[in-house]
Design an enzyme around this catalytic site. Sequence first.
Site, mmCIF file in Angstrom:
data_model
loop_
_atom_site.group_PDB
_atom_site.id
_atom_site.type_symbol
_atom_site.label_atom_id
_atom_site.label_comp_id
_atom_site.label_asym_id
_atom_site.label_seq_id
_atom_site.Cartn_x
_atom_site.Cartn_y
_atom_site.Cartn_z
ATOM 1 N N SER A 188 0.820 -1.209 0.000
ATOM 2 C CA SER A 188 0.000 0.000 0.000
ATOM 3 C C SER A 188 0.855 1.261 0.000
ATOM 4 O O SER A 188 1.615 1.500 -0.922
ATOM 5 C CB SER A 188 -0.956 -0.035 1.193
ATOM 6 O OG SER A 188 -1.902 0.993 1.130
ATOM 7 N N ASP A 334 -2.452 6.199 -3.544
ATOM 8 C CA ASP A 334 -1.328 5.555 -2.872
ATOM 9 C C ASP A 334 -0.817 4.407 -3.738
ATOM 10 O O ASP A 334 -1.230 4.240 -4.881
ATOM 11 C CB ASP A 334 -1.728 5.084 -1.469
ATOM 12 C CG ASP A 334 -2.809 4.017 -1.485
ATOM 13 O OD1 ASP A 334 -3.557 3.951 -2.485
ATOM 14 O OD2 ASP A 334 -2.916 3.243 -0.516
ATOM 15 N N ASP A 338 -5.975 2.173 -3.495
ATOM 16 C CA ASP A 338 -7.250 2.061 -2.790
ATOM 17 C C ASP A 338 -7.547 3.318 -1.969
ATOM 18 O O ASP A 338 -8.584 3.407 -1.311
ATOM 19 C CB ASP A 338 -7.308 0.810 -1.912
ATOM 20 C CG ASP A 338 -6.235 0.752 -0.840
ATOM 21 O OD1 ASP A 338 -5.390 1.668 -0.768
ATOM 22 O OD2 ASP A 338 -6.235 -0.226 -0.060
#
Length: 543
Positions: A188, A334, A338
């Site tokens: 992430s 990012d 998401d």
Amino acid sequence: MTVGEKITALRASARLSQEQLAEKLSVSRQSVSKWEMDQAVPQIDKILQLSELFRVTTDELLKDNVEIERLGGGENQDGKKPNKYFGTDGFRGEANVTVTAERAFRIGRYLGWYFSKPAAGVWESGGRPKIVIGKDTRRSSYMLEYAISAGLTASGADVYMLHVTTTPSVSYVTRNENFDCGIMISASHNGFSDNGIKLVNRYGEKMDDATLSEIELYLDGNFAALGLDGDIPLATGERIGCIFDHVAGRNRYIGYLISIAAHSYRNIRVGLDCANGSSWMIAQSVFNALGAAVTVINAEPDGTNINRDAGSTHIDVLRRCVREKHLDIGFAFDGDADRCIAVDENGNEINGDHILYILARRLKARDSLDHNTVVMTVMSNTGLGIALERAGIKYIRTAVGDRNVYEAMLENNYKLGGEQSGHIILQKYATTGDGILTAIMIMEEMLDRKFPVGKLAEEVKMFPQVLKNVRVVSKPEVMADQVIRQAEREVNGELEGKGRLLLRESGTEQVIRVMVECENEDECEAYAERLENLIRERGYACD
């Protein structure tokens, strides 16, 4: 033994998946998961159904007399039993230190075997389970993708590769193309040296804790706790799985995003910061197709520059771009896309709290905000709650993590939820946060209302907020330290009525987060430093 532990043990002995048990009881899979994790207790009619199904008395379900050994543990600050490896957003850590190729292979081995079992409810006709995999642009993502694919095929599963793509696209493809499981290789917003493995079920939702706990037992070689005499069998002959290119699934996801927009974005100047991550091709393709005049930055991934001074966690780069190029709006994603943070035409940040307000107003105006309620986390700013109340909209708070937000939405049939960090879930369109989808919905509201995004967000007056991240040796020890917890209570007593302090464990890093929110920024900083210094004085800090 708790009721939840008994249900888990009985389900396992009957070789039923959570989905199969939920179908037999006419409840959601999430309800079964909550029972098994002792987050809820079945209603009496479901207790009766369970006792009949498993041929046990209700006393055996409700009293501590079922002799089946299970591994237990403590609870985290949210009242949930913590997993050993899988946090709030998957198994994450430094590549080849914590998240290794060997562990990825073993995760693949277990998943391939698990979804090959008749009890998993798939491929009872003798075929192979289908699992789809995506990855972000980290150098280590290729290593982990190949390792987990080897494990899956060795256990008899077929693997479909989306290649570099976003986390929400994996969720979308899994749900809409009838895959048994989806896997995303990504850490992430973390730096490139970290990586992670995110798992979603056949509904595109994050994998339930009970299944993750089984995977962890397998990773530790605890075969007995899984009811196994030894390691799981390898597939042989024609049962060995195959690997397929599935870039077509990613393309269908792009088409889906384009189909959501009701307007042309012709002549609208849009900036996109792709964080040198998963969205580097997809976001530009979508906005180009919708007619926007697109300026793209940080879309040259080299395997090591993902999130580096880029994307939703480094918004200043996009702010400068929007101002210097006189753009109408900017969106920053990012590493796995998401999350979405916006920037208005003047370079002002529009964070996840602002976005929740904008989209809540939009859904309410269309009578699509079921129960007139928004789900936010404890990290959302007090100013958002005040603005929602002024707009006649109710809200609830959950523990941090988009998974907690989604579970609350699902349980109560709420349609909108999210986090200040930019995870926004629109249940009509997706089962997870989707940064590009969020950007499209903001654009739609701007065009419908004929206002710039700054105007749409101006009702949210943010309280000053200071967040300190303290890297520590042991998160549970900090949270159990009564001197620190007493200091937390004292600060909240001093701030009562004018702010708050929140002390919590990070779900993805070895970090304690100290957040203070009040009307004066200097006070925020002083209170946050007070707790940070105490954590260091108590000997927990490791940086």
